[in-house]
Enzyme design. Structure first.
Site, PDB file in Angstrom:
ATOM      1  N   LYS A 161       0.828  -1.205   0.000  1.00  8.53           N
ATOM      2  CA  LYS A 161       0.000   0.000   0.000  1.00  8.53           C
ATOM      3  C   LYS A 161       0.870   1.265   0.000  1.00  8.53           C
ATOM      4  CE  LYS A 161      -4.424  -1.371   1.905  1.00  8.53           C
ATOM      5  NZ  LYS A 161      -4.159  -2.819   1.841  1.00  8.53           N
TER       6      LYS A 161
ATOM      7  N   LYS B  26      -3.775   0.511   8.802  1.00  9.29           N
ATOM      8  CA  LYS B  26      -3.909  -0.560   7.800  1.00  9.29           C
ATOM      9  C   LYS B  26      -2.571  -1.240   7.602  1.00  9.29           C
ATOM     10  CE  LYS B  26      -7.405   1.677   4.886  1.00  9.29           C
ATOM     11  NZ  LYS B  26      -7.687   2.217   3.535  1.00  9.29           N
TER      12      LYS B  26
ATOM     13  N   GLY C 251      -8.331  -6.274   1.675  1.00  9.91           N
ATOM     14  CA  GLY C 251      -9.575  -6.845   2.177  1.00  9.91           C
ATOM     15  C   GLY C 251      -9.766  -6.625   3.663  1.00  9.91           C
ATOM     16  N   GLY C 252      -9.118  -5.588   4.213  1.00 11.86           N
ATOM     17  CA  GLY C 252      -9.444  -5.234   5.596  1.00 11.86           C
ATOM     18  C   GLY C 252      -8.662  -6.003   6.616  1.00 11.86           C
TER      19      GLY C 252
ATOM     20  N   HIS D  19     -17.763   1.949  -1.446  1.00 11.57           N
ATOM     21  CA  HIS D  19     -16.627   1.303  -2.131  1.00 11.57           C
ATOM     22  C   HIS D  19     -16.969   1.272  -3.606  1.00 11.57           C
ATOM     23  CE1 HIS D  19     -13.734  -2.282  -2.657  1.00 11.57           C
ATOM     24  NE2 HIS D  19     -14.258  -2.032  -3.838  1.00 11.57           N
TER      25      HIS D  19
ATOM     26  N   HIS E  92     -15.350  -7.017   5.336  1.00 11.01           N
ATOM     27  CA  HIS E  92     -14.508  -6.945   4.148  1.00 11.01           C
ATOM     28  C   HIS E  92     -14.701  -8.141   3.231  1.00 11.01           C
ATOM     29  CE1 HIS E  92     -13.057  -3.836   6.583  1.00 11.01           C
ATOM     30  NE2 HIS E  92     -12.645  -4.673   7.490  1.00 11.01           N
TER      31      HIS E  92
ATOM     32  N   GLU F   5      -9.584   0.582  -6.762  1.00 12.60           N
ATOM     33  CA  GLU F   5     -10.625   0.747  -5.749  1.00 12.60           C
ATOM     34  C   GLU F   5     -10.558   2.156  -5.179  1.00 12.60           C
ATOM     35  OE1 GLU F   5     -10.188  -2.099  -2.654  1.00 12.60           O
ATOM     36  OE2 GLU F   5     -10.795  -3.813  -3.890  1.00 12.60           O
TER      37      GLU F   5
ATOM     38  N   ARG G 149      -5.486  -8.255 -10.515  1.00  7.98           N
ATOM     39  CA  ARG G 149      -6.036  -9.551 -10.950  1.00  7.98           C
ATOM     40  C   ARG G 149      -7.436  -9.311 -11.486  1.00  7.98           C
ATOM     41  NH1 ARG G 149      -6.820  -8.921  -5.497  1.00  7.98           N
ATOM     42  NH2 ARG G 149      -8.977  -9.108  -4.849  1.00  7.98           N
TER      43      ARG G 149
HETATM   44  C1  MV4 Z   1     -11.001   2.842   4.718  1.00  5.70           C
HETATM   45  C2  MV4 Z   1     -12.268   3.122   5.276  1.00  5.70           C
HETATM   46  C3  MV4 Z   1     -12.490   4.393   5.825  1.00  5.70           C
HETATM   47  N1  MV4 Z   1     -11.520   5.304   5.815  1.00  5.70           N
HETATM   48  N2  MV4 Z   1     -10.058   3.786   4.713  1.00  5.70           N
HETATM   49  C4  MV4 Z   1     -11.745  -1.808   4.003  1.00  5.70           C
HETATM   50  C5  MV4 Z   1     -10.855  -2.817   3.381  1.00  5.70           C
HETATM   51  C6  MV4 Z   1      -9.938  -2.076   2.523  1.00  5.70           C
HETATM   52  N3  MV4 Z   1     -10.343  -2.291   1.145  1.00  5.70           N
HETATM   53  C7  MV4 Z   1     -10.032  -0.635   2.908  1.00  5.70           C
HETATM   54  N4  MV4 Z   1     -11.240  -0.521   3.700  1.00  5.70           N
HETATM   55  C8  MV4 Z   1     -11.614   0.668   4.222  1.00  5.70           C
HETATM   56  N5  MV4 Z   1     -10.711   1.635   4.202  1.00  5.70           N
HETATM   57  C9  MV4 Z   1     -10.314   4.995   5.267  1.00  5.70           C
HETATM   58  N6  MV4 Z   1      -9.339   5.937   5.312  1.00  5.70           N
HETATM   59  C10 MV4 Z   1     -13.228   2.119   5.290  1.00  5.70           C
HETATM   60  C11 MV4 Z   1     -12.898   0.907   4.776  1.00  5.70           C
HETATM   61  C12 MV4 Z   1     -13.918  -0.107   4.845  1.00  5.70           C
HETATM   62  C13 MV4 Z   1     -14.466  -0.590   3.701  1.00  5.70           C
HETATM   63  C14 MV4 Z   1     -14.037  -0.149   2.468  1.00  5.70           C
HETATM   64  C15 MV4 Z   1     -14.644  -0.687   1.356  1.00  5.70           C
HETATM   65  C16 MV4 Z   1     -15.649  -1.622   1.461  1.00  5.70           C
HETATM   66  C17 MV4 Z   1     -16.057  -2.056   2.666  1.00  5.70           C
HETATM   67  C18 MV4 Z   1     -15.476  -1.559   3.811  1.00  5.70           C
HETATM   68  C19 MV4 Z   1     -15.890  -2.022   5.052  1.00  5.70           C
HETATM   69  C20 MV4 Z   1     -15.311  -1.517   6.163  1.00  5.70           C
HETATM   70  C21 MV4 Z   1     -14.321  -0.555   6.077  1.00  5.70           C
END
Ligand code: MV4
Length: 666
Positions: A116, A158, A164-165, A208, A235, A275, A292
């Site tokens: 990242k 993170k 994927g969280g 998302h 996630h 994303e 992918r």
């Molecule tokens: C975030 C966020 C809020 N603020 N980053 C979740 C997994 C990864 N793809 C990044 N994610 C998130 N990043 C910031 N700065 C909230 C999430 C997030 C989330 C993002 C996309 C789809 C579902 C999610 C579920 C929980 C948290």
């Protein structure tokens, strides 16, 4: 174009890739583990090679073995699907060195997007908007603490190598920072072997939105529009759709251009997904780039009319992108629902078992099912518990949603717990129909998604009673025909009683509840006692599990499986005839024993024998599927025995420790 490709994957994506390859006249090579010897993806390919035992590390992750098979079989290219080796730069490099085309991006792009911190540095250079935060190389605790305080709260920690969280922790104030950082690092090192982290301002309930991008080797880069994947739980994507509701042409153009810039910044080739988080103000921020083909790519195919695996094959063989950006158009709306072997009621724990019964909706040009299993197959603990992807298309979102609801209402699986009922409920929520989407949607609607168990409708009991009575009659007739005394009154199952109408009393168990149902044979037919009074019950068997049931004036069709599971109107009612003689007292069966919720490894034991604990106290942590599960005390009590230590492997149901309940003083 290739003449033969090896598909280094299994399940639905392997079947899906094989389908396109076959349509293009390309020969296919499958690889399989011992557990997949009879799997559908093996049958879908022209040749197949065993690559090892069931655990993925002994089979689908064995890059050198897969490369050996590719050479042996004469495959010119390898399609990695998603998961497994699809984002493994070392494997992509080995393919290149072996002169075998890796159907995916250049190794450098995989490496760049795999971290990242590196991806965010590159995005900054490409003027792709990032969430305000820190993603530097310096990981000293002092600096991270400084950055944490500078970014402000709430913030998100993170794992830099994560996705994927996994390894993510929300920090609401500085006091929580150290513990959250330690936990995030622990999960990151366990999941990714790398405990670098980044810190970002936490966006409250963003959406998302991901852009499908495609680049060829001739410098062309396009986006194939966006997908809204906000319907996630921990996630794990649940339902995805395209295009994103409420997307304006201007926002689509801005996000599409940002995604194209991202792809160009890293010299991307092939299918990729950029994303973004879209916050409530309409601002969007780069989250990560997946190098992918995504699980959810079919919704982009349905609205663009393109076969993205065909695009992959063409681009990997050196051809230009089939269409320009101007030629790509959105037509209609599509949803994808992921059908999983899991138990939503038990916090979505993955489930295993045999698909003893599987009825899928009929596929049409508007209803598509991507699956790698069929009735009778095993869902094992070795791999992702996805059973199928249900994809539907409509001229607009409402029509697509109706088709999704109808298809979910005609999808039945028994023998392994699934999320079908959960999907059907989710797809029927008014807020979902109104497209009030954000990443917190499922958490915000848990009460509606898990309604209190209700008494089954009369139709369920009628179908079960009919099936039980007819089956009993059939078995009695069969036994009578085979008995040495076929005319004995004891071999007739008609419940005839001296001077009384014959009657039956059924006691059905559904979960923890018991339901008593009475039926009585009368001169003019069979009557079922229901809470609303008694109704004439008639009916007949239409097929192995299919019944035509008439209760009073209503005739309807239902499926009843051998164990009296009733499938009706998209719901599965696991009724069981209650057998009081063999009832086992749950408590005596388990006593105060706390069992493992699923297979995994013990990574922490927070108590010792003799400790007094309160309800909710953390006792043990089991890591499974790289996620931590904390076993907590269900009630106050004393720890009597601890059966596993840190590092031990446990199976689903293993007794981990025993807790003697302390009884509150009366
Ligand atoms: C975030 C966020 C809020 N603020 N980053 C979740 C997994 C990864 N793809 C990044 N994610 C998130 N990043 C910031 N700065 C909230 C999430 C997030 C989330 C993002 C996309 C789809 C579902 C999610 C579920 C929980 C948290």
């Amino acid at each position: 174009m290739f003449t033969k490709i090896l598909i280094a994957n299994r399940g639905e994506i392997a079947c899906r890739v094989a389908r396109t390859a076959r349509r293009l006249g390309i020969k296919t090579v499958a690889v399989y583990s011992t557990a997949d010897a009879q799997a559908q993806h093996v049958k879908a390919c022209d040749e197949a090679y065993w690559i090892g035992e069931a655990p993925a590390t002994d089979s689908y992750l064995r890059g050198e073995k897969i490369l050996e098979i590719a050479k042996l079989s004469g495959a010119e290219a390898i399609h990695p699907g998603y998961g497994f080796l699809s984002e493994n730069a070392g494997f992509a490099e080995s393919c290149q060195q072996a002169g075998i085309v890796f159907i995916g991006p250049p190794t450098q792009a995989i490496i760049a997007m795999g971290l990242k911190s590196e991806s965010k540095r590159l995005m900054t250079e490409a003027q792709v908007p990032l969430v305000p935060g820190y993603h530097g190389v310096d990981q000293s605790i002092e600096l991270l603490r400084e950055q944490s305080q500078a970014i402000g709260y709430p913030q998100l920690i993170k794992a830099s190598a994560g996705g994927g969280g996994k390894g993510m922790r929300v920090v609401k104030n500085f006091a929580e920072f150290d513990a959250a950082l330690a936990s995030a690092k622990r999960e990151a090192i366990s999941s990714f072997g790398n405990d670098s982290v980044l810190i970002e301002r936490y966006l409250q309930q963003p959406r998302h939105i991901e852009l499908q991008v495609f680049a060829d080797t001739l410098g062309n880069v396009v986006h194939v529009f966006e997908r809204d994947c906000s319907m996630q739980r921990r996630h794990q994507k649940v339902i995805e759709e395209a295009p994103a509701p409420g997307m304006t042409p201007e926002l689509r153009q801005a996000m599409g251009q940002a995604a194209i810039n991202a792809a160009k910044a890293i010299g991307y080739v092939g299918a990729g997904t950029v994303e973004f988080l879209l916050d409530q103000s309409g601002e969007f921020f780069f989250m990560e780039m997946n190098t992918r083909l995504q699980v959810e790519h079919p919704v982009s195919e349905m609205i663009s009319g393109q076969d993205l695996v065909e695009w992959q094959l063409r681009v990997a063989s050196g051809q230009a992108l089939p269409l320009t950006q101007e030629q790509l158009k959105i037509n209609g709306h599509a949803f994808e629902a992921r059908v999983y072997a899991e138990t939503p009621e038990r916090d979505f724990l993955p489930a295993t078992g045999t698909l003893t019964y599987l009825h899928a909706p009929t596929e049409t040009e508007h209803v598509r099912i991507d699956t790698g299993v069929r009735q009778g197959d095993e869902v094992s603990m070795f791999y992702d518990p996805m059973i199928a992807k249900l994809i539907v298309w409509g001229a607009d979102r409402n029509q697509a949603l109706k088709r999704l609801q109808a298809a979910l209402g005609d999808y039945y699986i028994s023998g392994v717990k699934t999320n079908l009922a959960f999907l059907a409920t989710l797809a029927s929520l008014p807020d979902f129909a109104a497209a009030k989407l954000d990443t917190g949607f499922i958490e915000q609607h848990l009460d509606e998604l898990f309604p209190k168990a209700s008494t089954p409708p009369n139709e369920i009991f009628a179908a079960a009673c009919l099936a039980a009575l007819v089956t009993r009659q059939e078995q009695a007739t069969q036994a009578q025909a085979q008995s040495s005394d076929p005319y004995s009154p004891w071999s007739v199952a008609d419940n005839w009683r001296m001077n009384l109408d014959g009657f039956d009393s059924f006691e059905f168990q559904l979960g923890e509840a018991l339901y008593a149902v009475q039926g009585s044979h009368r001169a003019d037919g069979y009557y079922l006692q229901t809470p609303q009074g008694e109704h004439l019950l008639m009916g007949e068997r239409l097929g192995e599990y299919e019944w035509l049931v008439t209760l009073g004036q209503k005739a309807f069709r239902a499926k009843v499986l051998d164990n009296l599971t009733v499938l009706w109107e998209g719901k599965t009612w696991e009724l069981r005839l209650h057998d009081p003689i063999h009832e086992v007292d749950e408590q005596s069966a388990h006593g105060g024993n706390l069992t493992a919720p699923m297979p995994g490894a013990v990574i922490a034991v927070q108590v010792k024998v003799g400790d007094q604990v309160q309800a909710g106290d953390a006792l043990m942590i089991v890591v499974a599927m790289k996620m931590e599960h904390t076993i907590t005390a269900p009630h106050a009590g004393e720890v009597k025995e601890i059966y596993f230590q840190v590092g031990d492997q446990v199976k689903d149901g293993d007794v981990l420790l025993s807790l003697e309940q302390s009884h509150e003083p009366t």
